[in-house]
Design a protein around this motif. Structure first.
Motif, mmCIF file in Angstrom:
data_model
loop_
_atom_site.group_PDB
_atom_site.id
_atom_site.type_symbol
_atom_site.label_atom_id
_atom_site.label_comp_id
_atom_site.label_asym_id
_atom_site.label_seq_id
_atom_site.Cartn_x
_atom_site.Cartn_y
_atom_site.Cartn_z
ATOM 1 N N GLN A 11 0.989 -1.115 -0.593
ATOM 2 C CA GLN A 11 -0.396 -0.051 -0.062
ATOM 3 C C GLN A 11 0.661 0.957 0.197
ATOM 4 O OE1 GLN A 11 -2.984 0.172 2.852
ATOM 5 N NE2 GLN A 11 -2.160 -2.215 3.588
ATOM 6 N N VAL A 12 1.812 1.062 0.183
ATOM 7 C CA VAL A 12 2.934 2.073 0.526
ATOM 8 C C VAL A 12 3.062 2.357 -0.682
ATOM 9 C CG1 VAL A 12 4.813 3.409 2.224
ATOM 10 C CG2 VAL A 12 3.524 2.107 2.720
ATOM 11 N N ALA A 13 3.542 3.610 -1.330
ATOM 12 C CA ALA A 13 4.440 4.366 -2.846
ATOM 13 C C ALA A 13 5.747 3.886 -2.407
ATOM 14 C CB ALA A 13 4.016 5.259 -2.936
ATOM 15 N N GLY A 14 6.201 3.363 -3.064
ATOM 16 C CA GLY A 14 7.385 2.547 -3.489
ATOM 17 C C GLY A 14 8.236 1.325 -2.907
ATOM 18 N N VAL A 15 7.574 0.250 -2.125
ATOM 19 C CA VAL A 15 7.854 -0.885 -1.776
ATOM 20 C C VAL A 15 7.326 -1.688 -3.431
ATOM 21 C CG1 VAL A 15 7.084 -2.393 -0.546
ATOM 22 C CG2 VAL A 15 6.737 0.152 0.728
ATOM 23 N N THR A 16 8.563 -2.277 -3.371
ATOM 24 C CA THR A 16 8.534 -3.124 -4.483
ATOM 25 C C THR A 16 8.565 -4.675 -4.051
ATOM 26 O OG1 THR A 16 11.183 -2.901 -5.066
ATOM 27 C CG2 THR A 16 9.395 -1.406 -6.143
ATOM 28 N N SER A 17 9.129 -4.584 -3.126
ATOM 29 C CA SER A 17 9.489 -6.663 -2.706
ATOM 30 C C SER A 17 9.390 -6.398 -0.903
ATOM 31 C CB SER A 17 10.867 -7.193 -2.990
ATOM 32 O OG SER A 17 11.884 -6.030 -2.323
ATOM 33 N N MET A 18 8.798 -6.751 -0.719
ATOM 34 C CA MET A 18 9.093 -7.959 0.487
ATOM 35 C C MET A 18 8.976 -9.001 0.662
ATOM 36 S SD MET A 18 5.283 -6.221 1.840
ATOM 37 C CE MET A 18 5.193 -7.427 2.998
ATOM 38 N N SER A 19 10.146 -9.422 1.884
ATOM 39 C CA SER A 19 10.743 -10.938 2.753
ATOM 40 C C SER A 19 9.769 -11.058 4.124
ATOM 41 C CB SER A 19 11.416 -11.213 2.694
ATOM 42 O OG SER A 19 12.518 -9.903 4.040
ATOM 43 N N ALA A 20 9.460 -12.316 3.855
ATOM 44 C CA ALA A 20 8.719 -12.645 5.168
ATOM 45 C C ALA A 20 9.513 -14.445 5.988
ATOM 46 C CB ALA A 20 7.240 -12.723 5.705
ATOM 47 N N ARG A 34 5.799 -7.122 -6.292
ATOM 48 C CA ARG A 34 4.588 -6.673 -6.744
ATOM 49 C C ARG A 34 4.616 -6.349 -7.983
ATOM 50 N NH1 ARG A 34 2.351 -0.744 -5.380
ATOM 51 N NH2 ARG A 34 4.181 -0.555 -3.430
ATOM 52 N N THR A 35 4.995 -6.634 -8.639
ATOM 53 C CA THR A 35 4.866 -6.743 -10.401
ATOM 54 C C THR A 35 5.496 -8.382 -10.801
ATOM 55 O OG1 THR A 35 6.802 -5.116 -11.246
ATOM 56 C CG2 THR A 35 4.128 -4.455 -10.828
ATOM 57 N N LYS A 36 5.231 -8.250 -11.555
ATOM 58 C CA LYS A 36 5.510 -9.864 -12.289
ATOM 59 C C LYS A 36 6.598 -9.751 -13.432
ATOM 60 C CE LYS A 36 1.204 -12.063 -13.171
ATOM 61 N NZ LYS A 36 0.373 -12.985 -14.655
ATOM 62 N N GLU A 37 6.479 -8.465 -13.155
ATOM 63 C CA GLU A 37 7.978 -8.152 -14.315
ATOM 64 C C GLU A 37 9.351 -7.804 -12.875
ATOM 65 O OE1 GLU A 37 4.919 -7.739 -16.239
ATOM 66 O OE2 GLU A 37 5.049 -6.629 -14.570
ATOM 67 N N LEU A 38 9.607 -7.655 -11.559
ATOM 68 C CA LEU A 38 10.151 -7.595 -10.812
ATOM 69 C C LEU A 38 10.717 -9.298 -9.928
ATOM 70 C CD1 LEU A 38 8.889 -4.196 -8.701
ATOM 71 C CD2 LEU A 38 11.479 -3.985 -9.665
ATOM 72 N N ARG A 39 9.201 -9.515 -10.019
ATOM 73 C CA ARG A 39 9.720 -10.869 -10.152
ATOM 74 C C ARG A 39 10.463 -11.874 -11.090
ATOM 75 N NH1 ARG A 39 8.168 -16.360 -10.201
ATOM 76 N NH2 ARG A 39 8.295 -17.510 -8.542
ATOM 77 N N HIS A 40 10.525 -11.999 -12.040
ATOM 78 C CA HIS A 40 11.256 -11.995 -12.991
ATOM 79 C C HIS A 40 12.894 -12.077 -13.138
ATOM 80 C CE1 HIS A 40 11.833 -13.534 -17.269
ATOM 81 N NE2 HIS A 40 13.188 -12.577 -17.758
ATOM 82 N N ALA A 41 13.381 -11.081 -12.019
ATOM 83 C CA ALA A 41 14.772 -10.669 -12.139
ATOM 84 C C ALA A 41 15.028 -11.302 -11.144
ATOM 85 C CB ALA A 41 14.522 -9.089 -11.615
ATOM 86 N N GLN A 42 14.415 -12.429 -10.771
ATOM 87 C CA GLN A 42 14.547 -13.693 -9.531
ATOM 88 C C GLN A 42 15.021 -14.773 -10.035
ATOM 89 O OE1 GLN A 42 12.967 -13.938 -5.935
ATOM 90 N NE2 GLN A 42 12.878 -15.707 -5.696
ATOM 91 N N TYR A 43 14.601 -15.215 -11.437
ATOM 92 C CA TYR A 43 14.848 -16.364 -12.115
ATOM 93 C C TYR A 43 16.582 -16.644 -12.156
ATOM 94 C CZ TYR A 43 10.071 -16.023 -13.101
ATOM 95 O OH TYR A 43 8.293 -16.476 -13.209
ATOM 96 N N PHE A 44 16.743 -17.996 -12.608
ATOM 97 C CA PHE A 44 18.170 -17.890 -12.230
ATOM 98 C C PHE A 44 18.265 -18.945 -13.676
ATOM 99 C CE2 PHE A 44 22.089 -20.960 -11.486
ATOM 100 C CZ PHE A 44 22.782 -20.417 -11.310
#
Length: 110
Positions: free
Chosen positions: A25-34, A52-62
């Protein structure tokens, strides 16, 4: 990024207004870990990362083409733990459910 590894399974279930907003809900938060193994009541060694988005998650693929066993590709971090821990974490989260997390959170905070 919000590092919610300690409170990630407490803060969302606290009474509204108890803590400041910390999530997407906070602008600028793009990822969270728990960490599911802390107050997520799952086995030690499991955590989650949310984007926040699928595009950001794509950077995690290895992917690694020269691995001795053939092409190695994963959406998880390279070298992460076996899937049995993830299955146990999932079972814990589903079994406790939203109501259960709300009850546990109230006990932790009181």
């Amino acid at each position: 990024h919000v590092d919610a590894c300690l409170g990630g399974f407490v803060l969302p279930f606290a009474r509204p207004g108890t803590f400041p907003t910390f999530d997407f809900q906070v602008a600028g938060v793009t990822s969270m870990s728990a960490d599911t193994h802390k107050f997520g009541y799952a086995p030690k060694g499991t955590s989650i990362v949310l984007y926040r988005t699928k595009e950001l998650r794509h950077a995690q693929y290895f992917s690694y083409a020269k691995w001795t066993g053939g092409i190695y590709a994963t959406p998880t971090f390279a070298g992460s733990r076996p899937s049995a821990l993830i299955g146990c974490a999932w079972a814990s989260l589903i079994t406790i459910g939203e109501e259960g997390f709300q009850e546990r959170t109230q006990k932790i905070l009181s």
